[in-house]
Design a protein around this motif. Sequence first.
Motif, PDB file in Angstrom:
ATOM      1  N   LEU A 131     -20.829   7.923   0.628  1.00 27.59           N
ATOM      2  CA  LEU A 131     -19.801   7.533   1.589  1.00 27.59           C
ATOM      3  C   LEU A 131     -19.456   6.059   1.378  1.00 27.59           C
ATOM      4  CD1 LEU A 131     -18.095   8.043   4.180  1.00 27.59           C
ATOM      5  CD2 LEU A 131     -20.143   7.429   5.491  1.00 27.59           C
ATOM      6  N   GLN A 132     -18.180   5.742   1.206  1.00 29.32           N
ATOM      7  CA  GLN A 132     -17.760   4.367   0.956  1.00 29.32           C
ATOM      8  C   GLN A 132     -16.578   4.007   1.849  1.00 29.32           C
ATOM      9  OE1 GLN A 132     -17.258   3.326  -3.172  1.00 29.32           O
ATOM     10  NE2 GLN A 132     -18.867   4.712  -3.846  1.00 29.32           N
ATOM     11  N   LEU A 133     -16.542   2.739   2.238  1.00 23.28           N
ATOM     12  CA  LEU A 133     -15.461   2.251   3.098  1.00 23.28           C
ATOM     13  C   LEU A 133     -15.064   0.856   2.644  1.00 23.28           C
ATOM     14  CD1 LEU A 133     -15.058   2.604   6.891  1.00 23.28           C
ATOM     15  CD2 LEU A 133     -15.142   0.306   5.943  1.00 23.28           C
ATOM     16  N   ARG A 138      -8.392  -0.440   3.722  1.00 20.98           N
ATOM     17  CA  ARG A 138      -8.432   0.548   4.805  1.00 20.98           C
ATOM     18  C   ARG A 138      -8.624   1.951   4.226  1.00 20.98           C
ATOM     19  NH1 ARG A 138      -9.220  -1.466   9.700  1.00 20.98           N
ATOM     20  NH2 ARG A 138      -8.099   0.280  10.647  1.00 20.98           N
ATOM     21  N   ARG A 139      -9.495   2.051   3.252  1.00 20.96           N
ATOM     22  CA  ARG A 139      -9.727   3.318   2.559  1.00 20.96           C
ATOM     23  C   ARG A 139     -11.178   3.752   2.740  1.00 20.96           C
ATOM     24  NH1 ARG A 139      -7.514   6.020  -2.055  1.00 20.96           N
ATOM     25  NH2 ARG A 139      -9.090   7.165  -3.239  1.00 20.96           N
ATOM     26  N   ALA A 140     -11.379   5.018   3.054  1.00 17.69           N
ATOM     27  CA  ALA A 140     -12.718   5.592   3.177  1.00 17.69           C
ATOM     28  C   ALA A 140     -12.790   6.842   2.311  1.00 17.69           C
ATOM     29  CB  ALA A 140     -13.033   5.944   4.626  1.00 17.69           C
ATOM     30  N   THR A 141     -13.902   6.982   1.577  1.00 21.85           N
ATOM     31  CA  THR A 141     -14.068   8.146   0.712  1.00 21.85           C
ATOM     32  C   THR A 141     -15.479   8.698   0.841  1.00 21.85           C
ATOM     33  OG1 THR A 141     -14.802   6.820  -1.189  1.00 21.85           O
ATOM     34  CG2 THR A 141     -12.430   7.233  -0.975  1.00 21.85           C
ATOM     35  N   ARG A 142     -15.619   9.969   0.529  1.00 20.60           N
ATOM     36  CA  ARG A 142     -16.948  10.572   0.427  1.00 20.60           C
ATOM     37  C   ARG A 142     -16.953  11.460  -0.801  1.00 20.60           C
ATOM     38  NH1 ARG A 142     -21.492  13.242   4.187  1.00 20.60           N
ATOM     39  NH2 ARG A 142     -23.020  13.184   2.498  1.00 20.60           N
ATOM     40  N   ALA A 143     -17.921  11.242  -1.668  1.00 25.81           N
ATOM     41  CA  ALA A 143     -18.021  11.957  -2.944  1.00 25.81           C
ATOM     42  C   ALA A 143     -16.708  11.828  -3.727  1.00 25.81           C
ATOM     43  CB  ALA A 143     -18.369  13.428  -2.704  1.00 25.81           C
ATOM     44  N   ALA A 198     -16.768  15.826  11.705  1.00 24.23           N
ATOM     45  CA  ALA A 198     -16.073  16.941  11.055  1.00 24.23           C
ATOM     46  C   ALA A 198     -15.453  16.515   9.733  1.00 24.23           C
ATOM     47  CB  ALA A 198     -14.994  17.495  11.985  1.00 24.23           C
ATOM     48  N   LYS A 199     -15.117  15.229   9.624  1.00 28.17           N
ATOM     49  CA  LYS A 199     -14.478  14.747   8.400  1.00 28.17           C
ATOM     50  C   LYS A 199     -15.467  14.190   7.384  1.00 28.17           C
ATOM     51  CE  LYS A 199     -10.141  13.669  10.791  1.00 28.17           C
ATOM     52  NZ  LYS A 199      -9.148  12.629  11.143  1.00 28.17           N
ATOM     53  N   ILE A 200     -16.516  13.487   7.862  1.00 22.43           N
ATOM     54  CA  ILE A 200     -17.409  12.832   6.896  1.00 22.43           C
ATOM     55  C   ILE A 200     -18.658  13.648   6.587  1.00 22.43           C
ATOM     56  CG2 ILE A 200     -16.629  10.581   7.717  1.00 22.43           C
ATOM     57  CD1 ILE A 200     -19.432  10.204   8.939  1.00 22.43           C
ATOM     58  N   ASP A 201     -18.971  14.656   7.427  1.00 20.41           N
ATOM     59  CA  ASP A 201     -20.217  15.398   7.236  1.00 20.41           C
ATOM     60  C   ASP A 201     -20.027  16.893   7.006  1.00 20.41           C
ATOM     61  OD1 ASP A 201     -22.156  13.493   7.171  1.00 20.41           O
ATOM     62  OD2 ASP A 201     -22.824  13.732   9.240  1.00 20.41           O
ATOM     63  N   ASP A 202     -19.192  17.530   7.821  1.00 17.79           N
ATOM     64  CA  ASP A 202     -19.110  18.995   7.790  1.00 17.79           C
ATOM     65  C   ASP A 202     -18.802  19.582   6.411  1.00 17.79           C
ATOM     66  OD1 ASP A 202     -19.727  18.889  10.424  1.00 17.79           O
ATOM     67  OD2 ASP A 202     -17.791  19.587  11.184  1.00 17.79           O
ATOM     68  N   PRO A 203     -17.931  18.951   5.605  1.00 18.32           N
ATOM     69  CA  PRO A 203     -17.636  19.532   4.284  1.00 18.32           C
ATOM     70  C   PRO A 203     -18.729  19.269   3.239  1.00 18.32           C
ATOM     71  CG  PRO A 203     -15.801  18.196   5.116  1.00 18.32           C
ATOM     72  CD  PRO A 203     -17.019  17.841   5.910  1.00 18.32           C
ATOM     73  N   PHE A 204     -19.779  18.549   3.612  1.00 20.12           N
ATOM     74  CA  PHE A 204     -20.780  18.135   2.630  1.00 20.12           C
ATOM     75  C   PHE A 204     -22.180  18.625   3.014  1.00 20.12           C
ATOM     76  CE2 PHE A 204     -17.329  15.072   2.901  1.00 20.12           C
ATOM     77  CZ  PHE A 204     -16.886  15.028   1.578  1.00 20.12           C
TER      78      PHE A 204
END
Length: 227
Positions: A131-133, A138-143, A198-204
């Motif tokens: 997880l990066q911010l 103003r960008r956040a990404t995961r994987a 729901a956005k940063i955890d549920d899909p992972f």
Amino acid sequence: MHLLVIEDELKLGDYIRKGLTESGFNVDLSRDGSEGLGMALTGNYDAIVLDVMLPGIDGFKVLEVLRKSSSTPVLMLTARDDVADRVKGLEGGADDYLAKPFAFSELLARIRALLRRGMLQESTRFALSDLQLDLTTRRATRAGKRLDLTAKEFALLSILLRRQGQVLSRALLADQVWDMNFDSETNVVEVAVRRLRAKIDDPFDTKLLHTVRGMGYVLEQRDADPS
């Protein structure tokens, strides 16, 4: 503010911890170089007070290893007011140097100066696992995948990432994100956390945002998720 003191002199270590605690800091104390290094590498400290002469490994070695992965401000203490020692510490990455004996008021002033300096130079990029911010873009990404966050969700994630590993209360989050006094009757924090999760955890597979019952929320990577 969370401080780490690495000092093997019993009375001095207790004296520093007591004084800093009474000055409003959260203070951990280690009396051994090896143990202190482990705490410095794994803890989320705002500054470190580091003695030079320590059992296990000395302060110079602690600093050398720490600087390979951390920019946490370090104030070194020594009983030897020798120019060569001061130069060695400063060139090794120490931010300040104080010779023993010293007045506690000076130690406190130097620590506060380091903390102010650190806040001015605070990083604009934060990361935990994949997880990066980035505050600038103003960008956040995961994987590697862009996260579509609202302004409030971005602010909430920013605070959680800045203070990762710390349990943050609903009251603190309400104040910092919504600039409001916490009302136990409102569920604005719970709703926002649920949407963020729901956005940063549920899909992972690996979950990073955890609820600590009765206390609040913490963003951290755990070996095993009890849920």
